[in-house]
Design a protein around this motif. Structure first.
Motif, short mmCIF file in Angstrom:
data_model
loop_
_atom_site.label_atom_id
_atom_site.label_comp_id
_atom_site.label_asym_id
_atom_site.label_seq_id
_atom_site.Cartn_x
_atom_site.Cartn_y
_atom_site.Cartn_z
N ALA A 15 5.80 -2.90 2.78
CA ALA A 15 5.61 -4.26 2.27
C ALA A 15 4.82 -5.11 3.27
CB ALA A 15 6.97 -4.90 1.99
N LYS A 16 5.08 -4.94 4.56
CA LYS A 16 4.40 -5.75 5.58
C LYS A 16 2.95 -5.32 5.78
CE LYS A 16 8.64 -6.88 8.09
NZ LYS A 16 9.48 -6.62 9.31
N THR A 17 2.70 -4.02 5.71
CA THR A 17 1.33 -3.52 5.91
C THR A 17 0.53 -3.51 4.62
OG1 THR A 17 2.05 -1.23 5.54
CG2 THR A 17 2.06 -2.04 7.82
N LYS A 18 1.23 -3.62 3.47
CA LYS A 18 0.60 -3.60 2.14
C LYS A 18 -0.20 -2.32 1.94
CE LYS A 18 0.42 -8.58 1.37
NZ LYS A 18 -0.38 -9.72 0.88
N SER A 19 0.33 -1.23 2.52
CA SER A 19 -0.36 0.05 2.39
C SER A 19 0.60 1.19 2.71
CB SER A 19 -1.56 0.10 3.35
OG SER A 19 -2.06 1.42 3.46
N PHE A 20 0.63 2.18 1.80
CA PHE A 20 1.47 3.34 2.05
C PHE A 20 0.92 4.17 3.21
CE2 PHE A 20 3.69 3.89 -2.35
CZ PHE A 20 4.20 2.61 -2.23
N LEU A 49 8.86 -1.59 -7.59
CA LEU A 49 8.88 -2.43 -6.39
C LEU A 49 7.49 -2.82 -5.91
CD1 LEU A 49 11.64 -0.47 -4.40
CD2 LEU A 49 11.93 -2.52 -5.82
N PHE A 50 6.49 -1.99 -6.21
CA PHE A 50 5.12 -2.27 -5.76
C PHE A 50 4.14 -2.19 -6.92
CE2 PHE A 50 7.01 -0.79 -1.74
CZ PHE A 50 6.54 -1.76 -0.85
N LEU A 51 3.09 -3.01 -6.82
CA LEU A 51 1.94 -2.91 -7.71
C LEU A 51 0.75 -2.42 -6.88
CD1 LEU A 51 2.14 -6.29 -9.68
CD2 LEU A 51 2.55 -3.99 -10.60
N ASP A 58 1.05 -4.48 -3.45
CA ASP A 58 1.73 -5.78 -3.37
C ASP A 58 3.12 -5.65 -3.95
OD1 ASP A 58 -0.09 -7.43 -2.12
OD2 ASP A 58 -1.20 -7.84 -3.98
N LEU A 59 4.03 -6.49 -3.50
CA LEU A 59 5.39 -6.48 -4.02
C LEU A 59 5.44 -7.08 -5.41
CD1 LEU A 59 7.40 -7.66 -0.88
CD2 LEU A 59 7.47 -5.38 -1.91
N THR A 60 6.24 -6.49 -6.26
CA THR A 60 6.57 -7.07 -7.56
C THR A 60 7.65 -8.13 -7.35
OG1 THR A 60 8.33 -5.48 -7.97
CG2 THR A 60 6.10 -4.85 -8.68
N PRO A 61 8.00 -8.93 -8.36
CA PRO A 61 9.12 -9.88 -8.21
C PRO A 61 10.41 -9.18 -7.79
CG PRO A 61 7.84 -10.45 -10.13
CD PRO A 61 7.28 -9.15 -9.64
N GLU A 62 10.64 -7.98 -8.36
CA GLU A 62 11.83 -7.21 -7.97
C GLU A 62 11.71 -6.75 -6.51
OE1 GLU A 62 11.26 -6.50 -12.41
OE2 GLU A 62 10.02 -6.69 -10.62
N GLY A 63 10.50 -6.40 -6.12
CA GLY A 63 10.28 -5.96 -4.75
C GLY A 63 10.52 -7.07 -3.75
N LYS A 64 10.17 -8.32 -4.14
CA LYS A 64 10.40 -9.46 -3.26
C LYS A 64 11.89 -9.70 -3.05
CE LYS A 64 6.02 -11.75 -4.39
NZ LYS A 64 5.38 -12.93 -5.05
N ILE A 65 12.68 -9.50 -4.10
CA ILE A 65 14.14 -9.63 -3.97
C ILE A 65 14.68 -8.59 -3.00
CG2 ILE A 65 16.34 -9.38 -5.20
CD1 ILE A 65 14.93 -10.52 -7.68
N LEU A 66 14.23 -7.34 -3.17
CA LEU A 66 14.70 -6.28 -2.28
C LEU A 66 14.23 -6.51 -0.85
CD1 LEU A 66 16.22 -3.65 -1.95
CD2 LEU A 66 14.10 -2.41 -2.50
N TYR A 67 13.03 -7.05 -0.68
CA TYR A 67 12.51 -7.32 0.66
C TYR A 67 13.43 -8.28 1.41
CZ TYR A 67 9.25 -8.60 4.37
OH TYR A 67 8.67 -8.81 5.59
#
Length: 295
Positions: A15-20, A49-51, A58-67
């Protein structure tokens, strides 16, 4: 399958690097491992969790909650690990000890005194009983450590904390006291004061008699008592003779209560042990004490 802690760490880095691929490089794993961790989290939470974007992810809304919650989860875990590390270095609380008479009254006090010079926040709750009951307390989980004169169960970790010799004690005016030496045949002729069943002292005597082809039944037992001090009292008052720990016998002899008489033809040496329970209530303190004794 429930996700592992490492999956949340992977998720946060991705999530922080925005790259797998960047997350994989930073974590020192393959990109496939990162993808597997994220897929496992998405399956567990039943959410994407990611788009994927041309620049990365990028994080999805669900991904932001988990973050948000993942950071808190890892903070809680790291704080817990830090507190545990401090507890290991500076243990506190109570160690419950079940001890038979000789190690409990004559060996443990000095060991505990030396240990508490370094670890002042650890207290000891000591129950004096026979060796067999000490092992029952370990099995029941009502004691963390046992100090005994006989190993009723060798399926526990144990360490030797001392060596003891059992000796014959008689009343000060007894004929054997004047004779100055005794044999097994002398003992078999006398009224004998026994320790209770389960006593480590009694087990040593049973084994010594068996080595000579006798049993405890060959002794003329007039009473069985539950502590070394009560045996000393009974002997000093002329109720019979007995065999007890030399450590306790010397103190009684110095006080003029009994006389110690060497036995020529019985091997009455034994070791004293500290035994560690399998389910200690205060693992950090028990480990600290165990390491101290084992050094």
């Amino acid at each position: 399958m429930d996700p592992k802690i490492s999956y949340f760490q992977t998720f946060l880095v991705a999530a922080k690097t925005k790259s797998f691929s960047k997350a994989a490089k930073k974590l020192g794993v393959t990109q496939g491992t990162v993808s597997n961790h994220i897929a496992a989290l998405e399956k567990f939470f039943d959410a994407q969790l990611f788009l994927r974007t041309p620049e990365g992810v990028d994080l999805t809304p669900e991904g932001k909650i988990l973050y948000e919650h993942s950071e808190k989860i890892l903070d809680y875990i790291n704080n817990a690990k830090q507190q545990m590390r401090i507890l290991h270095e500076h243990p506190e609380g109570t160690i419950r000890v079940a001890a038979s008479t000789t190690p409990g009254e004559h060996i443990l006090p000095s060991i505990i005194r030396e240990y508490r010079k370094e670890f002042k926040d650890v207290d000891f709750e000591i129950t004096i009983t026979d060796s067999e009951k000490c092992f029952k307390m370990l099995e029941e989980g009502s004691a963390d450590i046992a100090a005994v004169g006989h190993l009723y169960d060798k399926n526990y970790d144990y360490v030797v904390i001392g060596k003891d010799r059992l000796v014959l004690i008689v009343p000060p005016n007894h004929p054997l006291a004047k004779k100055g030496v005794a044999t097994l045949s002398d003992i078999l002729k006398e009224d004998y004061i026994d320790r209770e069943k389960g006593s480590g002292t009694r087990e040593v005597i049973i084994n010594a008699l068996q080595d000579r082809g006798y049993s405890i039944m060959d002794l003329h037992v007039v009473m069985s008592l539950g502590s070394t001090s009560s045996v000393i009292t009974a002997v000093s008052e002329g109720y019979g003779i007995s065999i007890i720990s030399e450590i306790a016998a010397k103190k009684a002899a110095e006080a003029g209560l009994v006389k110690i008489v060497p036995v020529e033809d019985l091997d009455l040496t034994r070791y004293l042990y500290l035994v560690k329970g399998k389910r200690p209530k205060n693992p950090s303190a028990v480990k600290s004490f165990w390491d101290f004794v084992s050094e």
